[in-house]
Enzyme design. Sequence first.
Site: not given
Lengths: 448, 441
Positions: A131, A134, A199, A341, A347
């Site tokens: 590890n 972290c 991570n 539509c 849009c």
Amino acid sequence: MANLFTNFAGIKSPNPFWLASAPPTNSGYQVMKAFDTGWGGAVWKTMGVPVVNVSSRYGGVNYRNNRLIGLNNIELITDRPLADNLREIEEVKKRFPDHAIIASLMVETREEWHQIVRDVENAGADGIELNFGCPHGMCERGMGSAVGQEPRVLKTIVEWVKEVAKVPVIVKLTPNISDITRPAIAAREGGADAISLINTIQSIVGVDIDNFVAYPIVDGKSTNGGYCGPAVKPIAMNMLKNCAQHPNVNLPLSGIGGIENWRDAVEFILLGAGNVQVCTAVMHYGFGIIREMVAGLSQYMDEKGFETINDFKGKALPNVLHWEDLNLKYKVVASINKDKCIGCQLCYTACEDGAHQAIGVLHNGDRVPYIKEENCVGCNLCSLVCPVEECITMERRDDATEVLSWKERTLANDIPTTFNDPRGGGVHHPVYLPNEAFETPKPVHYKA
Amino acid sequence: MPEYKHPASEQDFEQNFASIKPLMNATEAYYESSRCLFCYDAPCIKACPTEIDIPLFIRQINGNNPLGAAQTIYQSNHFGHACGKVCPTEVLCEGACVYNHQNVKPIEIGRLQSFATQKAINSNKKMFGLKPNNGKKVAIIGAGPAGISCACELRMNGFDVTIYEAKAQPSGLTVYGVAPYKITNQEVLEEMAYLQNQFGFTILYNHPIATKQDLQNLEQQFDSIFLGIGLGETSQIGILGEDLDNCFGAVEFIEQLRMEHHQVQVPQNVVVLGGGNTAMDAASECARMGSENVILAYRREKEAMGAYDFEYELAKTAGVKGLFNAQPIEIVGENGCAIGVKFVQTTTQNGQLKTIENSEFVVPCNWVIKATGQSKRVQFLQMIDGLELDSKKRIVINPNTYQTTNPRYFAAGDAVNGGKEVVNAVAEGRKAANAIVNCNL
């Protein structure tokens, strides 16, 4: 028939779905339950000198009615005695010999690393994950992401571990770094057998605006935590791609970051992951989500004719290029399907205010917008905001005969080089005059 | 067995008339507001007679700012809470929601609106900046939706406002004429109290303006007078037996029901005459009060009814039965009491309603409720000098200024439009107020 069996850097598991080192793998009770529900492997919650945790530990990010699109935590590594964890690893391995248990580890000195590696191997761990990721609490004590951010230190620790390790060693990387391939290469140089990423990302998920304190709140105060969940998936996939494409990394990659269904897993595998690890989705929905993941992945593989994970691992990588290699001659424009539509005009306003003013609306009651092709740069924005499936599509307009990349133009000395160079892309593109802004009709309530 | 038993208590009554648009809780409002697309130039706004900025207030609810949402609503519609509950949203804002084109349930705009306004009413925080008093005085006749709306808007602009109301409570048909499953008396009156507190107008209750002398007094005391008088009693159909006991108007029945609740006794068999929304309400209410057979009789085809489809559906689910192409020709009586309705069958040919010969039949009943339209207050209006009425006895106004043909008088609401929704009266009352403001500058 799809065979989900996976051999990841020598670690075998019935499917590519592992639980990431996190609260869901805190105890034998949980891992036993997980394997019983169908998970292929589990990376045990990081072991080391047991910590003392705070309460509370998590903060969430909701988007509208969706909870936990992002989760942040300030929990540390395991707070349980090593002996308890080792005994439980042994018990789970006895009951599930074909499932993978990987011991996540985080200690400080060379002696401690040697000791704990031998301990977990004796308990029956199939692999070790270091590890180095972290980003809260542990890094302030010189561990976790403090290691992951220092390739030189990282390499040294990998070397210590490899001095004694008999099982494969995976290095878990922190994303809190500008170039993920540097620690990845350092891991390889140190002798790592595989890399897992990402991570959690250093984060503040929100602020209590009445009490002026960030979340999660511990007695009126807070601290930055590690961010994960669906929101981080795009960042994770990019880092995965970077490692997968780098010739000097060249290690099996375990993909982590926001995976919650089979499709997410397929995307990670297509970008080079040999397997995937999951945490937040389990913390949200429990171990049961594995059923959807296994079923969906199998069905996808059957439909595509893939027998094993290796058949499609990294299949999207050749299509992820550098920007300079993309074809500048490729030209798409938006097209609106009038029948689909629903007239929300999102849009229109997205293109009008946020893009290139290439969509118009009529003011006669007909709410279907229209495309002004001469203005459309083919950016996709309209098709992304449209709430109707396949209503706005991007249609190809070049004849597919020409290919010309920025790199080629650079080599041919045909790129803009001065501030007002006529070879700049926007010169040939219509833009309205500033004052024309006041001529565009506004809805009744849009007044400052 | 009928759908509903006669309510023996106020609690039973509330059960039989449970709200069809109950108040949302915060979670429901959050989820529902999350679904809004925030359409550009949204069709829901255009479908609202008061043009509330609906996407904005929904976004404010979603951003956990319900008071801001309420402010957005009240800026356009002073009956924000009532309209959220009593508006026929199915044919207005919600009917215009673009989700309908996708076969997705439209946003529950009405309920979201009531959610936000309820928060404002509960908080009772001062939300509106009134202009300082300008010394001008306006009298408003009628504390209905048009009158109250006009009063709020005038107060915003610094006018002194006095409302003359013939009845004992404000809001007109909102409290006296709307079906109780749409809004309760308490809900209506709380919003009225909130408005009065926010805007500070005066209402004189039980204070009818009925005589020429009353009008002259107002003309002397006030700069302008606003007529928000609505409509009168149920009009006569013009058939035999209408004066019999147990034959009465729907508006009168609903008013009694709204005031007396479970104490109203309904008989076994009721015939409701009419095909409009008031007919649906009256029929539905009789059924919910425990009448076993409620017949809704309409002289044309079902499709020709003026009522909204959802109103008829609502009546049907309460147990009401439709009888179509049945034209009433006589209220049948015995000892001065109605005992049935004689109908003749009809048919429509080339758009013309025709009766069919020898097709008369009698539907026996204990009550006949006429929901065949309300009369205009012609006698009263004729007392105002120079006030012109159109052929349908509606007050003639200048559509731009809401001014009547007597320049001291302005008018809006049912008395002008002939009888529309609460929201129409609110919209018009507000516009009339703005016209009065312009006129008095």
